[in-house]
Scaffold this motif. Structure first.
Motif, short mmCIF file in Angstrom:
data_model
loop_
_atom_site.label_atom_id
_atom_site.label_comp_id
_atom_site.label_asym_id
_atom_site.label_seq_id
_atom_site.Cartn_x
_atom_site.Cartn_y
_atom_site.Cartn_z
N PRO A 42 -8.86 18.08 4.50
CA PRO A 42 -9.49 17.43 3.35
C PRO A 42 -11.01 17.58 3.35
O PRO A 42 -11.65 17.57 4.39
N LEU A 43 -11.57 17.69 2.15
CA LEU A 43 -13.00 17.77 1.96
C LEU A 43 -13.57 16.47 1.42
O LEU A 43 -14.79 16.36 1.21
N LEU A 44 -12.70 15.49 1.17
CA LEU A 44 -13.12 14.18 0.68
C LEU A 44 -12.55 13.10 1.59
O LEU A 44 -11.41 13.21 2.05
N GLU A 45 -13.33 12.05 1.79
CA GLU A 45 -12.82 10.93 2.55
C GLU A 45 -11.64 10.29 1.82
O GLU A 45 -11.71 10.01 0.63
N GLY A 46 -10.54 10.10 2.55
CA GLY A 46 -9.36 9.49 1.98
C GLY A 46 -8.34 10.46 1.45
O GLY A 46 -7.19 10.07 1.19
N SER A 47 -8.69 11.73 1.24
CA SER A 47 -7.73 12.69 0.71
C SER A 47 -6.61 12.96 1.72
O SER A 47 -6.88 13.06 2.93
N PRO A 48 -5.36 13.09 1.26
CA PRO A 48 -4.27 13.38 2.19
C PRO A 48 -4.34 14.82 2.69
O PRO A 48 -4.76 15.73 1.96
N TRP A 49 -3.93 15.03 3.94
CA TRP A 49 -3.88 16.40 4.47
C TRP A 49 -2.85 17.22 3.73
O TRP A 49 -3.10 18.35 3.36
N ARG A 64 0.84 -1.19 0.00
CA ARG A 64 0.00 0.00 0.00
C ARG A 64 0.88 1.25 0.00
O ARG A 64 1.80 1.38 0.80
N ILE A 65 0.60 2.17 -0.91
CA ILE A 65 1.32 3.44 -0.99
C ILE A 65 0.31 4.54 -0.74
O ILE A 65 -0.71 4.65 -1.44
N GLY A 66 0.53 5.35 0.28
CA GLY A 66 -0.38 6.44 0.60
C GLY A 66 -0.21 7.62 -0.35
O GLY A 66 0.87 7.86 -0.89
N SER A 67 -1.29 8.36 -0.55
CA SER A 67 -1.24 9.48 -1.48
C SER A 67 -0.44 10.66 -0.96
O SER A 67 -0.24 11.64 -1.68
N GLU A 68 0.05 10.58 0.30
CA GLU A 68 0.98 11.62 0.76
C GLU A 68 2.31 11.52 0.02
O GLU A 68 3.14 12.43 0.06
N GLN A 69 2.52 10.41 -0.70
CA GLN A 69 3.74 10.23 -1.52
C GLN A 69 3.52 10.69 -2.96
O GLN A 69 4.32 10.37 -3.85
#
Length: 464
Positions: A405-412, A238-243
């Motif tokens: 974030p305004l969407l669930e899952g969006s990175p801060w 799993r790669i988080g979108s903070e990357q």
């Protein structure tokens, strides 16, 4: 439902009808089938084509009557000439050729099988072949082809639906169509040196105009419409979108390394003289129940004004042979990429473009770094408007901003230390914007819009 959507990159469809020099319109389903056949390279591709030829006679959806024209040119023939012939090829003649073309009111049409139930293996093969198709019709008719199963129940208002009539009935037009055994017939014709039309069969169609109770609302458009997508091949960690920034930079390095010199300015970002660049996009899992922000895939957003020769150079770089691996940094495993995106919604181009109807409301999937700083008299909403304008999008009617974030899952925010020096110190925002008419994406804005940040997603009724 199965649909094959063709976007005409120049807005023109170059193909002759029954008579040489007369433009074909509406487009024949066999044209699209032949384009897929020319892109088949693996056994699953041929199996998919045999499934498609047996799926029945499809409908044709087009945006309306096209303007028809003829292009004239002289070409060298194989006929000997005792009088000298061509100035370039002595001893051979020049022959006048008239070729028909059609310019429809919109740059898309679709071949649709309303009742088709396609399995995942076949869908992946069709999708893979579609990505390889450079043109539909003549080679001058550059096209982008996509395959989907999530088509709307009816086309946009004002479009036409051509439906096949029953056998032995006559319709308003006859179009060449695929049929059971068509793939084998095309292969045999190729081996003999014959033309595809020599093994064609036609079917009669009748026209059903599409009625809508709602007024046709012209869409707004930004500087992009093409979006090439890769998924991450499984298994993968799993790669988080903070990357996001690191992944986008790695994709950029890979694309530049594979693109032949001279690298187009809009691809490299150097010397583009204010024109939009290719954007290297990271696609996160956001905006749905239980979305966790993990990276689902990568993409390239290609500017509308990229010249055809430069678009082809970019396409050859990433597709011939296909880009299948990505090295992010030393202590990371090599990522395996695939063009087989299947049914995963986060990997469908329309998830990020709101195609084909557009959307009025858009919200950031990754944080936006503003083109400007906060100061007295300047609000964060004004910074978002300024960033959208600089990126080439129309001004929105409404802007809402947030530090979170305004969407669930969006990175801060991106991972610490991943932002380049020239992007630090500027406000980092999340935003929701609403336009007065539907906008066709993709949409991204801000200082890091070419490297994954400031990516918006249409906010509308979600698929589950």
């Amino acid at each position: 439902m199965l649909s094959i959507v063709v976007r005409l990159r120049s807005g023109r469809y170059d193909a002759d009808g029954d008579r040489p020099g007369e433009a074909e319109w509406p487009p024949a389903p066999s044209r699209v089938f032949c384009a897929l056949t020319a892109s088949a390279v693996q056994a699953p591709d041929w199996e998919a084509l045999r499934w498609l030829e047996a799926a029945g006679v499809p409908e044709v959806w087009d945006p309306g009557e096209a303007l028809r024209g003829q292009a004239e040119s002289y070409v060298v023939t194989n006929q000997p000439s005792p009088k000298g012939g061509s100035q370039t090829w002595p001893g051979r003649t020049n022959g006048l050729r008239r070729r028909g073309f059609a310019t429809p009111p919109a740059d898309r049409f679709a071949i649709v099988w309303p009742q088709a139930d396609v399995d995942d293996v076949t869908l992946k093969a069709l999708h893979r072949m579609a990505l390889r198709v450079p043109y539909v019709g003549r080679s001058t008719s550059l096209a982008e082809v996509s395959v989907g199963v999530e088509s709307p129940e009816s086309p946009p208002s004002g479009w036409r639906v051509w439906r096949p009539v029953e056998q032995r009935e006559r319709g308003e037009t006859a179009l060449a169509v695929p049929y059971a055994g068509y793939t084998a017939a095309l292969e045999s014709a190729y081996q003999r040196g014959d033309r595809a039309w020599e093994v064609a069969r036609t079917h009669h169609y009748t026209l059903r105009p599409v009625q809508s109770s709602e007024p046709d609302e012209p869409m707004l458009r930004g500087p992009y419409s093409d979006l090439l997508v890769w998924g991450l091949a499984k298994p993968t960690t799993r790669i988080g979108s903070e990357q996001t920034v690191q992944l986008a930079q790695a994709l950029r390095r890979a694309v530049l390394a594979r693109t032949a010199d001279p690298i187009p300015a809009q691809v490299s970002g150097h010397g583009a003289d204010g024109r939009p660049h290719v954007s290297f996009v990271v696609l996160p899992h956001v905006g749905r129940e239980h979305a966790d922000g993990r990276v689902m895939g990568l993409g390239l957003a290609v500017p509308n004004d990229l010249p055809p020769a430069e678009w082809q150079a970019l396409a050859r770089g990433v597709m011939a042979p296909p880009l299948t691996s990505l090295t992010v940094r030393r202590n990371w495993p090599v990522l395996r990429l695939t063009q087989e995106t299947g049914r995963e919604w986060s990997l469908q181009a329309e998830r990020w473009t709101a195609g084909p109807h557009g959307a009025r409301r858009w919200v950031t999937a990754t944080p936006l770094i503003a083109d400007g700083r906060l100061r007295r008299g300047r609000t964060s909403e004004e910074l978002v408007r300024r960033s959208l304008a600089k990126a080439g999008y129309p001004e929105p009617d409404e802007v809402e901003t947030s530090t979170g974030p305004l969407l669930e899952g969006s990175p801060w925010r991106p991972a610490a230390g991943t932002l380049p020096e020239n992007a630090r110190g500027f406000p980092m925002l999340h935003a929701r914007v609403t336009f007065h008419r539907p906008l066709l994406g993709p949409l991204f804005a801000g200082k890091m819009r070419y490297l994954g940040l400031g990516l918006f997603v249409p906010q509308r009724k979600e698929k589950r």
